[in-house]
Scaffold this motif. Structure first.
Motif, PDB file in Angstrom:
ATOM      1  N   ARG A 160       9.660   1.867   1.929  1.00  0.00           N
ATOM      2  CA  ARG A 160       8.837   2.452   0.878  1.00  0.00           C
ATOM      3  C   ARG A 160       8.094   3.646   1.448  1.00  0.00           C
ATOM      4  O   ARG A 160       7.602   3.593   2.594  1.00  0.00           O
ATOM      5  CB  ARG A 160       7.836   1.432   0.329  1.00  0.00           C
ATOM      6  CG  ARG A 160       7.206   1.862  -0.997  1.00  0.00           C
ATOM      7  CD  ARG A 160       6.287   0.794  -1.556  1.00  0.00           C
ATOM      8  NE  ARG A 160       5.905   1.117  -2.924  1.00  0.00           N
ATOM      9  CZ  ARG A 160       4.988   0.458  -3.619  1.00  0.00           C
ATOM     10  NH1 ARG A 160       4.365  -0.600  -3.074  1.00  0.00           N
ATOM     11  NH2 ARG A 160       4.693   0.817  -4.863  1.00  0.00           N
ATOM     12  N   ARG A 161       8.049   4.702   0.695  1.00  0.00           N
ATOM     13  CA  ARG A 161       7.330   5.887   1.147  1.00  0.00           C
ATOM     14  C   ARG A 161       5.870   5.541   1.418  1.00  0.00           C
ATOM     15  O   ARG A 161       5.242   4.820   0.658  1.00  0.00           O
ATOM     16  CB  ARG A 161       7.418   6.992   0.087  1.00  0.00           C
ATOM     17  CG  ARG A 161       8.809   7.614  -0.046  1.00  0.00           C
ATOM     18  CD  ARG A 161       8.910   8.490  -1.277  1.00  0.00           C
ATOM     19  NE  ARG A 161      10.226   9.119  -1.410  1.00  0.00           N
ATOM     20  CZ  ARG A 161      10.716   9.610  -2.534  1.00  0.00           C
ATOM     21  NH1 ARG A 161       9.993   9.535  -3.659  1.00  0.00           N
ATOM     22  NH2 ARG A 161      11.911  10.177  -2.556  1.00  0.00           N
ATOM     23  N   GLY A 162       5.369   6.065   2.504  1.00  0.00           N
ATOM     24  CA  GLY A 162       3.998   5.779   2.887  1.00  0.00           C
ATOM     25  C   GLY A 162       3.837   4.503   3.672  1.00  0.00           C
ATOM     26  O   GLY A 162       2.746   4.202   4.165  1.00  0.00           O
ATOM     27  N   GLY A 184       0.801  -1.228   0.000  1.00  0.00           N
ATOM     28  CA  GLY A 184       0.000   0.000   0.000  1.00  0.00           C
ATOM     29  C   GLY A 184       0.826   1.266   0.000  1.00  0.00           C
ATOM     30  O   GLY A 184       0.264   2.371   0.016  1.00  0.00           O
ATOM     31  N   GLY A 185       2.155   1.129  -0.013  1.00  0.00           N
ATOM     32  CA  GLY A 185       3.026   2.300  -0.035  1.00  0.00           C
ATOM     33  C   GLY A 185       3.071   2.950  -1.410  1.00  0.00           C
ATOM     34  O   GLY A 185       2.351   2.555  -2.335  1.00  0.00           O
ATOM     35  N   GLU A 186       3.943   3.930  -1.545  1.00  0.00           N
ATOM     36  CA  GLU A 186       4.011   4.712  -2.780  1.00  0.00           C
ATOM     37  C   GLU A 186       5.389   4.619  -3.428  1.00  0.00           C
ATOM     38  O   GLU A 186       6.417   4.762  -2.761  1.00  0.00           O
ATOM     39  CB  GLU A 186       3.706   6.187  -2.476  1.00  0.00           C
ATOM     40  CG  GLU A 186       2.359   6.428  -1.812  1.00  0.00           C
ATOM     41  CD  GLU A 186       2.206   7.864  -1.353  1.00  0.00           C
ATOM     42  OE1 GLU A 186       3.155   8.658  -1.571  1.00  0.00           O
ATOM     43  OE2 GLU A 186       1.163   8.191  -0.762  1.00  0.00           O
ATOM     44  N   GLY A 187       5.411   4.385  -4.722  1.00  0.00           N
ATOM     45  CA  GLY A 187       6.633   4.511  -5.508  1.00  0.00           C
ATOM     46  C   GLY A 187       7.649   3.408  -5.318  1.00  0.00           C
ATOM     47  O   GLY A 187       7.312   2.243  -5.097  1.00  0.00           O
ATOM     48  N   GLU A 192       7.680  -3.764  -8.488  1.00  0.00           N
ATOM     49  CA  GLU A 192       8.102  -2.368  -8.382  1.00  0.00           C
ATOM     50  C   GLU A 192       9.584  -2.226  -8.714  1.00  0.00           C
ATOM     51  O   GLU A 192      10.340  -3.200  -8.706  1.00  0.00           O
ATOM     52  CB  GLU A 192       7.853  -1.851  -6.958  1.00  0.00           C
ATOM     53  CG  GLU A 192       6.430  -2.038  -6.458  1.00  0.00           C
ATOM     54  CD  GLU A 192       5.404  -1.276  -7.287  1.00  0.00           C
ATOM     55  OE1 GLU A 192       5.785  -0.253  -7.893  1.00  0.00           O
ATOM     56  OE2 GLU A 192       4.241  -1.699  -7.326  1.00  0.00           O
TER      57      GLU A 192
END
Length: 399
Positions: free
Chosen positions: A50-52, A22-25, A76
């Motif tokens: 991971r961001r978020g 569910g994180g970003e990027g 990713e």
């Protein structure tokens, strides 16, 4: 100091995998091994950010199955530092990226003077990382909190570092160079085992005689088998210098071997029967090793080329400064533009009709990337042609 918890079971892995999904990027990944302490190169800690989602630390041995993590982040782009070192350990656990960005390799292509992780983080973000635990025994349990913080910081800033380096690559027109290099690292598979790995024994060059080399072979093999059985780095059992000292001393009894003060190491006396049996096996061997390693496809050292293959020597001497100059123009180390081994091989055995196209094909067959061929093939071809036209060259003298 932040308080980090290590995930040690399947439930914790599943929770973390869901949060990371569910994180970003991009996803930053790092591995801690116990090189120098353990025989294996297995991972003893995996760090993921991971961001978020945040930072997660995983203890591989008790977790075992990392399938949920691979499902969560495998599609990713991963950011790693010196990826070629970490990918084998990750693959053992079924973890592998589809695409990746290597911050160390990017720094090399950009011509950074320092490419260690701490240096790259400091140069790009102005953040100083303490590297006090880089050589620690990561198989230690429990891991101290200070070690965990160090490990977490290895990935916490990595995505930000990637973004800065990616911008520098774009500014220098090297984005495609980097993409091809990253893909090559991902596609690279382990080298075939050495035919005579015992010849890597440090100090072996001082050993004379085929019978003594047979003893060296048996001692190295005995140590390797015991190290694998105990999962301990071979040099921690009996150092290379101690094995060589035993070979050179040529003890005539087990007691004499045990009394040799240069024969050191934690297992030098506790496993004295093992080492004495190896010495006896070497002395009794009927198949003796050659004085030198079998050649295979190894090239002679360049210093010997003038006598053994003067045409190749002339080609190498003409092409090497051309490649070095091009690397300097691009602002990167020569070995990243084209490894010395590839240049030596094409100089030793060039195509019959030298041209940029045929040199390019030869380099491609040797594993060079397309960007490397584009940057070097023309210059190498010109240098090879020039090398046989200069006054005093081999070809000129022969004519």
């Amino acid at each position: 100091m932040a308080d980090y918890t290590v995930i040690t079971d399947a439930h914790g892995l599943g929770v973390a995998a869901a949060l990371l999904a569910g994180g970003e990027g991009l996803v930053a990944v790092d591995v801690e091994r116990a090189s120098g302490f353990r025989y294996s190169q297995r991972a003893y800690l995996i760090q993921v950010f991971r961001r978020g989602a945040g930072v997660f630390l995983f203890d591989p041995p008790p977790i075992g199955d990392f399938g949920p993590l691979q499902t969560a982040i495998g599609g990713e782009e991963w950011v790693l530092h010196a990826a070629s070192q970490d990918l084998p350990s990750l693959r053992e656990l079924g973890l592998e990226p589809r695409v990746m960005f290597d911050t160390e390799l990017a720094a090399r292509l950009l011509g950074h003077a320092r490419v260690g992780l701490g240096a790259v983080v400091e140069d790009t973000l102005g953040i100083a990382l303490a590297k006090a635990h880089s050589a620690a025994d990561w198989s230690t349990r429990p891991l101290p909190q200070s070690w965990l913080e160090y490990a977490a910081l290895d990935v916490l800033h990595l995505v930000d570092v990637r973004d800065v380096l990616h911008g520098e690559l774009e500014e220098q027109g090297k984005t495609e160079f980097a993409a091809q290099e990253f893909a090559a690292v991902l596609e690279r598979r382990p080298k075939a085992p050495r035919e005579e790995p015992w010849r890597r024994l440090s100090g072996l060059h001082t050993v004379r005689g085929r019978r003594s080399l047979a003893v060296a072979r048996e001692l190295w093999t005995a140590r390797e088998e015991y190290a694998q059985e105990q999962d301990v780095a071979p040099g921690r059992l009996v150092p290379d210098r101690a094995l060589v000292a035993a070979i050179m001393a040529d003890p005539q009894t087990k007691q004499a071997l045990a009394g040799l003060k240069e024969f050191t190491g934690r297992a030098s006396r506790s496993q004295i029967d093992r080492w004495w049996s190896a010495i006896q096996a070497g002395r009794a061997a009927t198949e003796l090793p050659t004085d030198r390693a079998r050649g295979g496809d190894t090239l002679p050292p360049p210093r010997a080329w003038a006598d053994r293959n003067p045409e190749a020597d002339a080609r190498l001497k003409a092409a090497r400064p051309v490649v070095e100059a091009r690397a300097d123009d691009l602002g990167m180390p020569t070995e990243n533009l084209l490894t010395p081994e590839l240049l030596r091989r094409v100089a030793w055995s060039p195509p019959e009709d030298v041209s940029p196209e045929t040199i390019g094909e030869a380099l491609r067959d040797l594993g060079a990337r397309e960007w490397q061929i584009e940057q070097t093939a023309q210059g190498i071809a010109d240098a090879f042609v020039t090398s046989v036209q200069e006054p005093g060259s081999v070809a000129e003298v022969a004519s």
